[in-house]
Enzyme design. Structure first.
Site, PDB file in Angstrom:
ATOM      1  CD  GLU A 129      -3.894  32.963  -1.096  1.00 49.85           C
ATOM      2  OE1 GLU A 129      -4.212  31.886  -0.579  1.00 49.85           O
ATOM      3  OE2 GLU A 129      -4.385  33.372  -2.152  1.00 49.85           O
ATOM      4  CB  ALA A 140     -12.104  33.585   1.173  1.00 51.88           C
ATOM      5  CG  HIS A 215      -5.516  32.635  -6.926  1.00 59.02           C
ATOM      6  ND1 HIS A 215      -5.659  33.989  -6.843  1.00 59.02           N
ATOM      7  CD2 HIS A 215      -5.631  32.162  -5.659  1.00 59.02           C
ATOM      8  CE1 HIS A 215      -5.842  34.316  -5.577  1.00 59.02           C
ATOM      9  NE2 HIS A 215      -5.831  33.235  -4.848  1.00 59.02           N
ATOM     10  CG  ASP A 247     -12.138  25.177  -9.998  1.00 62.94           C
ATOM     11  OD1 ASP A 247     -12.153  26.034 -10.911  1.00 62.94           O
ATOM     12  OD2 ASP A 247     -12.430  25.461  -8.820  1.00 62.94           O
ATOM     13  N   GLY A 248     -12.701  24.714 -13.550  1.00 59.22           N
ATOM     14  CA  GLY A 248     -13.883  24.969 -14.362  1.00 59.22           C
ATOM     15  C   GLY A 248     -14.869  25.899 -13.686  1.00 59.22           C
ATOM     16  CG  ASP A 273      -6.879  28.860  -3.770  1.00 62.00           C
ATOM     17  OD1 ASP A 273      -6.168  28.914  -2.754  1.00 62.00           O
ATOM     18  OD2 ASP A 273      -7.680  29.765  -4.083  1.00 62.00           O
ATOM     19  N   GLY A 309     -11.694  29.785  -1.674  1.00 59.33           N
ATOM     20  CA  GLY A 309     -10.909  28.561  -1.835  1.00 59.33           C
ATOM     21  C   GLY A 309     -11.629  27.644  -2.795  1.00 59.33           C
TER      22      GLY A 309
HETATM   23 ZN   LIG Z   1      -5.202  30.457  -1.729  1.00 57.92          ZN
END
Ligand SMILES: [Zn+2]
Length: 383
Positions: A129, A140, A215, A247-248, A273, A309
């Site tokens: 990535e 990030a 993502h 994950d919310g 992630d 992340g």
């Molecule tokens: Zn990632």
């Protein structure tokens, strides 16, 4: 090994009170009646869920280890620890690093893939990535190391790690299609992400074989009626699988519902992630060279407060998505195991509970908490 009294979640069916017979590393029989063989190990699932093991295709790290801090021994620690999340197979993700550091990291990773990976979950390879991502949507990733997609460098890093790069996240608008074609031809899954591209720009790459998106909604524009971007393109194309961090935090509940409604379970793979501080206490950590702070399952850059992340476990993301979108179990396993196994061309060997496949299995209790993880016929985690 025999697993008995399980609620078996197969592709398109649930067997109540089912039995799985495992010989060596493979499933040899699945039935709703008793199997009478003398076997040294009988696992009573006690009416709990028995699912194909989870496959996380985008996990940077956890338990104090990530791609950047890994070496043969530390990667082993990660593989062992991550099994407690119900993960049986995973792809270890890197972040953007300097050219020099990448030479070091891919060489270390190659050693682990060649000599190690004997305990815990099985690593399938690396998800690169960055650095071939867009500065406008870098998240990030360290801006000073970003560059245009480069076939020569990809070859070099892939050779260094023994041909184990399996996925590359890149900004498709930074190349003319040659890079996408290179990935497809070399059996590396092209995953478009960290880009501000417009939907029309993605179309050429989709037709060339880019059928995976990194993502969804994170690292790209949202759905804008005047400027449809990657998120829109992902939602409208049924042949594109979307990675979803459920994950919310990375995606609000309404967005998770929207994704599930439009993509359906057939178009989603759940990822974490997660970064190296997952499973560790709250405090300050590093992601690549950048300083981050972890609070609960939330990880943010200290410099500007943006998400960096994630800190949640895979089983947390499974429970969260299931609860928010009210997902039936036979649909859920598409999002945790089946779709990504198909994407990676390993569905003949794993990704579902079926005869002659590897015994990659997770047993979950009624609250979907992990009770046991079995990797290729061996129990590697027990709660
Ligand atoms: Zn990632």
């Amino acid at each position: 090994m025999i697993i008995k009294n399980g609620k078996l979640v197969l592709e398109n069916a649930i067997i109540e009170n089912g039995t799985i017979l495992i010989k060596d590393n493979k499933i040899v029989d699945i039935t709703n009646s008793r199997i009478d063989v003398i076997d040294e190990e009988i696992i009573d699932a006690e009416g709990n869920w028995v699912l194909p093991g989870f496959i996380d295709c985008h996990v940077h790290g956890g338990y104090g280890v990530d791609f950047e801090t890994g070496n043969e021994h530390r990667f082993e620690t990660f593989a062992q620890s991550v099994a407690q999340e119900g993960i049986t197979k995973y792809i270890q993700a890197s972040v953007t690093n300097s050219l020099e550091d990448n030479l070091k990291y891919y060489a270390e990773f190659g050693k682990f893939m060649k000599n190690g990976n004997h305990v815990g979950a099985k690593c399938l390879g690396a998800h690169m990535e960055g650095p071939f991502i867009s500065p406008e949507r870098k998240g990030a990733h360290d801006a000073k190391f970003l560059m245009l997609p480069n076939i020569e460098l990809t070859k070099k890093w892939n050779d260094l790690c023994g041909g184990n790069i399996k996925i590359v996240t890149y900004a498709a608008d930074l190349q003319n299609g040659d890079y996408t074609t290179y990935l497809v031809k070399n059996n590396i899954l092209p995953s478009v992400g960290h880009t501000d591209l417009i939907a029309a720009e993605f179309e050429k790459d989709r037709l060339l074989g880019a059928k995976h998106v990194t993502h969804l909604f994170n690292g790209m524009s949202g759905v804008d009626q005047h400027r449809p971007g990657l998120a829109t393109a992902t939602l409208i194309n049924d042949d594109v699988i979307a990675e979803v961090i459920s994950d919310g935090i990375h995606l609000k509940p309404e967005i998770l519902k929207l994704i599930y409604k439009v993509k359906t379970a057939d178009g989603i793979c759940i990822i974490t992630d997660s970064m190296n501080a997952k499973g560790l206490k709250d405090g300050e950590y590093k992601i690549g060279n950048l300083d981050v702070i972890k609070k609960g399952i939330e990880v943010r850059l200290i410099s500007n407060g943006s998400l960096a992340g994630a800190g949640a476990t895979y089983d947390h993301n499974v429970r969260t998505f299931k609860e928010i979108a009210n997902i039936p179990m036979t649909e859920l396993i598409k999002m945790t195991s089946i779709n990504i196994a198909k994407q990676l061309n390993i569905f003949a060997e794993t990704g579902s509970l079926a005869k002659n496949k590897l015994a990659d299995i997770v047993i979950l209790d009624k609250d979907l908490k992990v009770k046991r993880t079995i990797v290729e016929g061996c129990t590697v985690f027990k709660s």
